[in-house]
Design an enzyme around this catalytic site. Structure first.
Site, PDB file in Angstrom:
ATOM      1  N   GLY A  40       0.814  -1.213   0.000  1.00 36.72           N
ATOM      2  CA  GLY A  40       0.000   0.000   0.000  1.00 36.72           C
ATOM      3  C   GLY A  40       0.844   1.258   0.000  1.00 36.72           C
ATOM      4  N   ALA A  41       1.900   1.272  -0.815  1.00 37.68           N
ATOM      5  CA  ALA A  41       2.853   2.379  -0.784  1.00 37.68           C
ATOM      6  C   ALA A  41       2.641   3.405  -1.886  1.00 37.68           C
ATOM      7  CB  ALA A  41       4.280   1.824  -0.877  1.00 37.68           C
ATOM      8  N   GLY A  44      -0.135   8.160   0.854  1.00 33.12           N
ATOM      9  CA  GLY A  44      -0.178   8.258   2.300  1.00 33.12           C
ATOM     10  C   GLY A  44       1.093   7.894   3.029  1.00 33.12           C
ATOM     11  N   ILE A  45       0.926   7.314   4.214  1.00 35.97           N
ATOM     12  CA  ILE A  45       2.089   6.992   5.038  1.00 35.97           C
ATOM     13  C   ILE A  45       2.908   5.855   4.429  1.00 35.97           C
ATOM     14  CG2 ILE A  45       0.976   7.831   7.135  1.00 35.97           C
ATOM     15  CD1 ILE A  45       0.460   4.994   7.985  1.00 35.97           C
ATOM     16  N   GLY A  46       2.282   5.026   3.611  1.00 35.41           N
ATOM     17  CA  GLY A  46       3.033   3.974   2.929  1.00 35.41           C
ATOM     18  C   GLY A  46       4.041   4.556   1.967  1.00 35.41           C
ATOM     19  N   TYR A 197     -13.678  -2.264  10.506  1.00 36.61           N
ATOM     20  CA  TYR A 197     -12.349  -1.655  10.526  1.00 36.61           C
ATOM     21  C   TYR A 197     -11.661  -1.884  11.867  1.00 36.61           C
ATOM     22  CZ  TYR A 197      -8.637   1.827  10.264  1.00 36.61           C
ATOM     23  OH  TYR A 197      -7.411   2.454  10.278  1.00 36.61           O
TER      24      TYR A 197
END
Length: 326
Positions: A40-41, A44-46, A197
């Site tokens: 998931g890069a 965002g933070i990824g 979630y």
């Protein structure tokens, strides 16, 4: 006029205090000669995690489901860091066949894996969706996919020791007060976005706890984390805003994130800390917040629950004997 000014001042002060206490990775460690995978890069933070690891000299593999979007991120990272050992590979953690194809490719092309960051995740859909594997979409994306991926790569991670596995969870796991292991996919009970979630984030921590126990003495560490309040796409997703109440909730939630949320770079700091910091070398089975060890919920610290979840997860992803390396 006076009251709005005071309110605005207090908001600014509160934001400054929150961001000031936010954890920051202070390690300057080089990762030259090491290989890292970040799921998931592509945003965002990824993305920020992948960029930081690349800046330290690692070979970084962005494991993403949108190759076009991810390739643009790869080009950006190479341009920013000068590290040309950054590549993208196709991975959809909600699809177990995709996970197996990805793992097979990685094992064929990579002689070593030193860092595995299980970062990919979704907030969940308003209405329950089921994957082709018969799993609830949020659980499949956030838990089952990473559970299977990690198991498939365990042998290579152990061969590459010392190596680290980092599972990105959330403080949202505190919103789960009980977990029905016989109904992880909401087949018998009512489904809710937040419930799904929160449960998936609890599973991230329980998975880390049990895996850390299974890998003790192997040189592979496993830790989980809460990245903090990060401005993300969660409160701007159209599919979530299907009722007037939810639209109102998302509207005010977005305001709160904009006022108090971290940016992605700051939100990635605890992940980066666990991936590189010298002081966590050998530390395993822990939960972190703001680059410090923190206390997870009582459910997330239940070792018997972690073991039971592991056994059920093995069955749900149909982990074969030939895929077991712990």
């Amino acid at each position: 006029m006076f009251l709005p000014t005071v309110v605005a001042f207090l908001v600014v002060v509160a934001r400054m205090l929150y961001l000031r206490r936010a954890g920051r990775c202070t390690s300057t460690r080089s990762l030259a000669g090491m290989t890292a995978i970040v799921t998931g890069a592509s945003a965002g933070i990824g993305m920020e995690t992948a960029k930081d690891l690349a800046r330290r000299g690692a070979r970084v593999i962005l494991a993403c489901r949108n190759l076009t979007k991810a390739q643009a991120v790869v080009d950006h990272i190479i341009s920013e860091t000068g590290n040309k050992k950054v590549v993208v590979r196709l991975l959809d953690t909600s699809d177990l066949s995709s996970v197996r194809r990805f793992a097979k490719e990685i094992l064929q092309t990579e002689d070593a894996i030193h860092i595995l960051v299980n970062n990919a995740g979704i907030a969940g859909k308003q209405v329950r969706e089921v994957t082709g594997d018969g799993l609830e979409l949020t659980m499949a994306t956030n838990h089952y996919g990473h559970f299977l991926l990690t198991n498939l790569l365990l042998k290579r991670l152990k061969e590459s020791a010392p190596s680290r596995i980092i599972n990105v969870s959330s403080v949202a796991h505190f919103f789960t007060w009980k977990i029905n292991l016989k109904d992880l996919n909401f087949e018998k009970r009512s489904y809710g976005t937040l419930e799904a979630y929160a449960q998936s984030k609890l599973c991230n921590i329980l998975f880390s706890l049990e895996l850390a126990d299974k890998l003790r003495g192997s040189g592979v560490t496993v830790n989980s984390l809460h990245p903090g309040t990060v401005g993300s796409e969660f409160f701007t997703r159209d599919e979530l805003a299907v009722t007037w109440f939810r639209k109102l909730f998302l509207f005010f939630g977005n305001i709160v994130l904009r006022l108090f949320g971290k940016d992605n770079k700051l939100g990635a700091q605890t992940t980066i800390h666990l991936a590189v910091a010298e002081e966590v070398e050998g530390v395993t089975g822990k939960y972190f917040d703001e680059c410090k060890e923190a206390t997870a919920s009582w459910l997330a610290r239940d070792s018997s629950l972690a073991k039971a979840l592991w056994e059920i997860s093995e069955a749900d992803v149909q982990l074969a004997p030939s895929e077991i390396f712990y």
